[in-house]
Write an enzyme that holds these catalytic residues in place. Structure first.
Site, PDB file in Angstrom:
ATOM      1  CB  ALA A 133      -0.930   0.004   1.216  1.00 48.16           C
ATOM      2  CE  LYS A 134       5.338   0.904  -3.871  1.00 50.93           C
ATOM      3  NZ  LYS A 134       4.526  -0.296  -4.146  1.00 50.93           N
TER       4      LYS A 134
END
Length: 288
Positions: free
Chosen positions: A112-113
């Site tokens: 998801a960073k």
């Protein structure tokens, strides 16, 4: 002349219908579709459903879309249509629940960073770790310690920090300043953070020449290594400098497997590609 041969099931179904006067067949949508709109009063986007899961297709009545514009001479409209966030969240949760219940030994990663101010990161962490049940999540370190530590508060979960990524743009910032590049500062600084034993790092396979330096800084940490396959990363070179006594590498290949075939034989080709990479890794490990 273009000759199109329909799929066998479709041919049989249409043939049967042709022999049965008065009988019709309707398709059923197995996924809903929504349109992304902007609420000017609340200054935020939202998804409005236009076709619902289980609805017959084609629809009995057409969907009418009325566009309003307040800008003079506006020639382009952007229309975003896709699955609603609520439906996508439901499917994702079902998938992770299935893995956790039936294959608890599979390590799940939410790529998801994320990374934001402390309170927002805390909510992200709760969503991915508690609500969805992921084992780990990738996090961007740009905003520093207080944007990452909310993820590290979860003792039995892992936070995978972006260090040296596989994309070409990594050289724009991550390797600047020869005396101490940004990726080295990320590695060294993060080791002092709360519960840093649960930190892992993203290091792209396309940056194999940097693995020795990285292992000097974080010799015992696990590294998530994307970029094998479509991006051209070399597994042999990665392992040469990246392996440690615990293996220490989670090698990831996505597009090379996902797009192994565009035909009906997709599953077989994807499985074969995944097996090829696994066997290559097994051979390398047997020599170390």
């Amino acid at each position: 002349i273009e000759i199109k041969s329909p799929a066998p099931i479709e041919s049989i179904a249409l043939g049967a219908l042709a022999m049965t006067p008065g009988v019709k067949i309707r398709d059923i949508l197995n996924k809903g579709l929504s349109i992304r709109l902007f609420n000017r009063r609340e200054q935020k986007h939202f998804w409005h459903p236009i076709f619902c899961k289980g609805q017959t297709w084609p629809t009995e009545t057409p969907f009418k879309l009325i566009l309003q514009a307040s800008k003079n001479n506006q020639k382009i409209f952007e229309i975003i249509i896709g699955e609603s966030q609520k439906e996508m969240f439901k499917i994702l949760k079902q998938t992770i629940n299935y893995l956790n219940e039936n294959h608890p030994n599979i390590f799940t990663i939410a790529d998801a960073k994320r990374g934001d101010i402390g309170n927002t990161s805390r909510r992200y962490a709760k969503a991915f770790f508690e609500d969805l049940g992921f084992d780990s999540i990738t996090v961007a370190p740009y905003m520093g310690k207080d944007s990452v530590e909310p993820f590290l508060e979860f003792e039995d979960k892992h936070t995978i920090l972006l260090a040296l990524t596989s994309n070409p743009g990594a050289f724009d910032f991550q390797t600047l300043n020869p005396s101490k590049p940004l990726y080295q500062s990320v590695l060294e600084t993060s080791k002092a953070w709360h519960n840093s034993k649960n930190l892992m790092y993203v290091v792209g396979a396309t940056k194999a020449g940097y693995f020795k330096i990285i292992r000097d800084i974080v010799p015992n940490s696990f590294l998530l290594v994307p970029g094998i396959g479509a991006q051209g990363g070399n597994l042999e070179e990665v392992c040469k400098h990246g392996l440690n006594s615990d293996v220490g590498l989670l090698v990831n290949s996505s597009r090379a497997i996902i797009y192994a075939s565009n035909g009906l034989d997709f599953a077989e080709h994807a499985a074969k590609k995944a097996e090829d990479i696994q066997l290559q890794m097994k051979l390398i490990l047997s020599r170390n």
